[in-house]
Write an enzyme that holds these catalytic residues in place. Structure first.
Site, short mmCIF file in Angstrom:
data_model
loop_
_atom_site.label_atom_id
_atom_site.label_comp_id
_atom_site.label_asym_id
_atom_site.label_seq_id
_atom_site.Cartn_x
_atom_site.Cartn_y
_atom_site.Cartn_z
N GLU A 175 0.87 -1.17 0.00
CA GLU A 175 0.00 0.00 0.00
C GLU A 175 0.92 1.22 0.00
O GLU A 175 1.84 1.30 0.81
CB GLU A 175 -0.88 -0.01 1.27
CG GLU A 175 -1.84 1.16 1.26
CD GLU A 175 -2.75 1.22 2.48
OE1 GLU A 175 -2.67 0.34 3.35
OE2 GLU A 175 -3.53 2.18 2.55
N ARG A 233 6.06 -13.21 9.00
CA ARG A 233 6.71 -11.96 8.65
C ARG A 233 8.06 -11.87 9.34
O ARG A 233 8.32 -12.56 10.33
CB ARG A 233 5.83 -10.75 8.94
CG ARG A 233 5.44 -10.51 10.36
CD ARG A 233 4.23 -9.58 10.46
NE ARG A 233 4.52 -8.21 10.09
CZ ARG A 233 3.84 -7.54 9.15
NH1 ARG A 233 2.86 -8.09 8.51
NH2 ARG A 233 4.13 -6.29 8.88
N LYS A 268 4.88 0.09 9.44
CA LYS A 268 4.89 1.39 8.79
C LYS A 268 4.32 2.47 9.71
O LYS A 268 4.79 3.59 9.71
CB LYS A 268 4.07 1.33 7.50
CG LYS A 268 4.91 0.94 6.30
CD LYS A 268 4.15 1.10 5.01
CE LYS A 268 3.34 -0.13 4.72
NZ LYS A 268 2.64 -0.10 3.45
P1 ATP Z 1 3.41 -2.84 7.93
O1 ATP Z 1 2.79 -3.87 8.81
O2 ATP Z 1 4.87 -2.67 8.08
O3 ATP Z 1 2.69 -1.54 7.98
P2 ATP Z 1 2.01 -3.84 5.71
O4 ATP Z 1 1.88 -5.30 5.72
O5 ATP Z 1 0.85 -3.02 6.08
O6 ATP Z 1 3.30 -3.44 6.48
P3 ATP Z 1 1.95 -3.58 2.90
O7 ATP Z 1 2.26 -2.37 2.11
O8 ATP Z 1 0.55 -4.05 2.96
O9 ATP Z 1 2.51 -3.32 4.32
O10 ATP Z 1 2.92 -4.79 2.52
C1 ATP Z 1 3.13 -5.27 1.23
C2 ATP Z 1 3.56 -6.70 1.32
O11 ATP Z 1 4.71 -6.84 2.12
C3 ATP Z 1 2.46 -7.53 1.95
O12 ATP Z 1 2.27 -8.69 1.18
C4 ATP Z 1 3.00 -7.86 3.31
O13 ATP Z 1 2.55 -9.11 3.74
C5 ATP Z 1 4.51 -7.84 3.10
N1 ATP Z 1 5.19 -7.50 4.33
C6 ATP Z 1 5.03 -6.40 5.09
N2 ATP Z 1 5.77 -6.45 6.20
C7 ATP Z 1 6.45 -7.63 6.15
C8 ATP Z 1 7.39 -8.28 7.01
N3 ATP Z 1 7.80 -7.71 8.15
N4 ATP Z 1 7.87 -9.48 6.64
C9 ATP Z 1 7.49 -10.04 5.48
N5 ATP Z 1 6.61 -9.49 4.63
C10 ATP Z 1 6.09 -8.30 4.95
MG MG Z 2 -1.01 -3.54 4.99
#
Ligand code: ATP
Ligand code: MG
Length: 568
Positions: free
Chosen positions: A38, A264, A274
């Site tokens: 996102e 993750r 984030k």
């Molecule tokens: P955050 O929790 O850091 O805000 P998010 O999951 O909301 O991250 P997205 O922009 O939705 O962030 O993430 C894009 C992709 O990256 C998703 O498929 C998510 O599962 C993956 N992702 C995010 N954080 C991690 C992590 N710590 N380890 C592995 N994959 C991740």
């Molecule tokens: Mg997300």
């Protein structure tokens, strides 16, 4: 680089095993994945794991990976993040080619799917407000209750939904919900919201829409529209999988992607969400997203980590379903391994102590010509001038040396790297009684490379010639947090109280060997015996380069922690 990065054995993990089976059984002929951030912040090292998994699989199995922006919340999203994310993925070494997409590209199709659900009696317009919806949702132990609007007729639902789209209502007046089961054990299936009204212009579709689809509705359908075969996401979406499958089954989706979850990445001594990263930036605890202490990809890059180190790290931590808290030293070791292969060597004195070699002629200058890299002759050599006055590091001199101290001390000998053996004859103090200068003598017969060089002197130290050296600023970084799991022992999860308040030390008076004034932004060197340092691409000034310490030569942190555990 020639054959320095030997190609690793093909990765095996439970996801790749599933993919191999699906190819072998003929279920899929071509593998399609996607990386779906996102655009509401910049990417961090956790995203690198997902990038490497999705793009890596596409490369390995000769499929393709969509670089897809999941841009359904215009309130929080920004084009600036889109640019940054593309730059970061590119830096990681991956190409999306023609497969760049945005969930917002599919708003019309998604709307059609929503109408399809309504017409099937599988979705309804809800007129309760968010609070009331929450009250009827039930809890983990109690079932939810049906909304009084749940049994609206298809006609009424269609009319209202079309009016929602046409902008007839204010934000929050209605939402569209899936009609699944308010008593489902899985709360995600208790008539989840699919669409909401947001009279906010979208960064890509401007004011074309005032209703926006929610994540769960958007995600699986975008996967299906792109022909994604394996939708790889992190474990927190495991409970959403039944909804993912329900939506795909209820509409005429062009294909049925399979969602597979993996754990993750969590790294000790940092935060990776984030939301928290934004807070660090907005409240000024760091200097922007690319602050070299941040574990964002832009921060890591600015700190001097090569992309190959990040890829090696992702390879090493692997893919599984088990919860993990990886130690920072794993990442740092990857940086050391990669940088050792590619970083040119140089001598740098961080805390200069002047040494006068009293028996060396005053107007003489010699040039030594060591290799830029000990194992890569193709990187050539450099010229290092030597003269009567040099700087050594304060840390390489002790007035009262402990028994096994092999560096310089009164009356003791040490070898100057690439040059001669010197002996310390006299210590000069300043008015406060601090060591200010050393008077030494050198032994001409001990010139590096000469026959007599074999003389037994245990210590070798680095130095620069005072007449020729170049002043630079150096920033030494430490972990951003003082605790391994920031905020974990706080009832409110306040992670800021665990910030390490001494996470950067700036030293203004460093001296490096001549030639380094030509160093380019982002170039990384190994300062011999000191660590890896990268020219800061943002704050270096025309007259003074700023070097960020990327990583020390050895894992001093692991040692410190071991000592601490031994003591406690
Ligand atoms: P955050 O929790 O850091 O805000 P998010 O999951 O909301 O991250 P997205 O922009 O939705 O962030 O993430 C894009 C992709 O990256 C998703 O498929 C998510 O599962 C993956 N992702 C995010 N954080 C991690 C992590 N710590 N380890 C592995 N994959 C991740
Ligand atoms: Mg997300």
């Amino acid at each position: 680089m020639t054959d320095k990065t030997s190609s690793p054995a093909p990765a095996t993990d439970f996801i790749r095993n599933i993919i191999r089976e699906d190819l072998a059984s003929g279920k899929h002929l071509r593998i399609v994945t996607r990386f779906p951030p996102e655009p509401n912040g910049h990417l961090h090292i956790g995203h690198a794991k997902s990038i490497q998994l999705n793009f890596g699989i596409a490369n390995e199995f000769d499929g393709n990976c969509f670089m897809r922006f999941d841009d359904t919340n215009p309130l929080k999203e920004d084009e600036e993040y889109v640019e940054g994310i593309l730059q970061d993925v590119h830096w990681m070494g991956y190409e999306w080619g023609e497969y760049l997409s945005y969930a917002s590209d599919y708003f019309e199709e998604l709307y059609e799917f929503a109408e399809e659900l309504i017409k099937k009696g599988k979705a309804y317009v809800e007129s309760l407000n968010a609070e009331e919806i929450r009250e009827l949702r039930g809890t983990l132990t109690e079932p939810g209750k049906n909304s009084p609007f749940r049994d609206r007729s298809v006609e009424e639902n269609l009319k209202l939904f079309r009016e929602m789209r046409a902008g007839k209502f204010t934000d929050g007046a209605h939402v569209l919900r899936a009609k699944i089961d308010m008593a489902a054990a899985n709360i995600n299936l208790r008539d989840p919201v699919l669409y909401r009204i947001r009279k906010v212009p979208h960064q890509r579709t401007a004011d074309q829409w005032c209703i926006y689809p929610l994540y769960d509705f958007t995600h699986g359908l975008s996967d299906a529209l792109e022909g994604v075969t394996h939708s790889l996401c992190t474990l927190e979406f495991e409970d959403h999988r039944p909804l993912y499958d329900w939506i795909l089954a209820e509409v005429s989706a062009p294909c049925l992607p399979r969602q597979i979850e993996f754990s993750r990445l969590n790294l000790r001594y940092t935060v990776l969400s984030k939301r928290r990263l934004i807070q660090l930036v907005e409240e000024g605890h760091v200097n922007g997203w690319d602050d070299p202490r941040m574990l964002t990809l832009s921060g890591i890059r600015r700190r001097g980590y090569p992309a190959s180190a990040v890829r090696l790290f992702c390879e090493r931590i692997g893919i599984s379903k088990s919860e993990n808290n990886i130690d920072m030293s794993v990442l740092e070791d990857c940086a050391r391994e990669e940088l050792d292969k590619i970083a040119p060597r140089a001598m740098a004195v961080l805390r200069p102590l002047k040494v006068v070699i009293t028996n060396y002629p005053e107007d003489k200058t010699e040039e030594f010509e060591p290799a830029r890299h000990p194992k890569n002759p193709e990187m050539g050599s450099r010229k290092v001038p030597f003269s009567r006055e040099i700087y050594i590091d304060h840390d390489d001199f002790r007035e009262d040396p402990p028994p096994n101290y092999f560096r310089l001390a009164p009356g003791k000998e040490v070898r100057l790297r690439f040059a001669y053996v010197i002996r310390c004859d006299e210590v000069i103090y300043d008015t406060e009684g601090k060591v200010n200068e050393l008077r030494c003598t050198y032994d001409q017969a001990t010139r590096s490379g000469a026959k007599a060089e074999g003389r037994k002197v245990k210590g070798i130290i680095h130095w620069v010639s005072t007449k020729h050296c170049v002043p630079v600023e150096v920033r030494l970084y430490d972990r951003l947090f003082a605790k391994p799991l920031p905020g974990s022992d706080d009832s409110e999860g306040n992670f800021l109280k665990d910030l390490n308040l001494n996470s950067v030390e700036t030293i203004n008076s460093c001296q490096v060997e001549p030639g380094l004034e030509e160093a380019q932004p982002a170039e990384v060197f190994q300062f011999e015996r000191v660590g890896y340092f990268c020219v800061d691409s943002k704050e270096s000034r025309p007259d003074t380069l700023v070097f960020n310490r990327t990583v020390t030569l050895r894992d001093t942190w692991a040692k410190l922690e071991q000592e601490q555990t031994r003591q406690s």
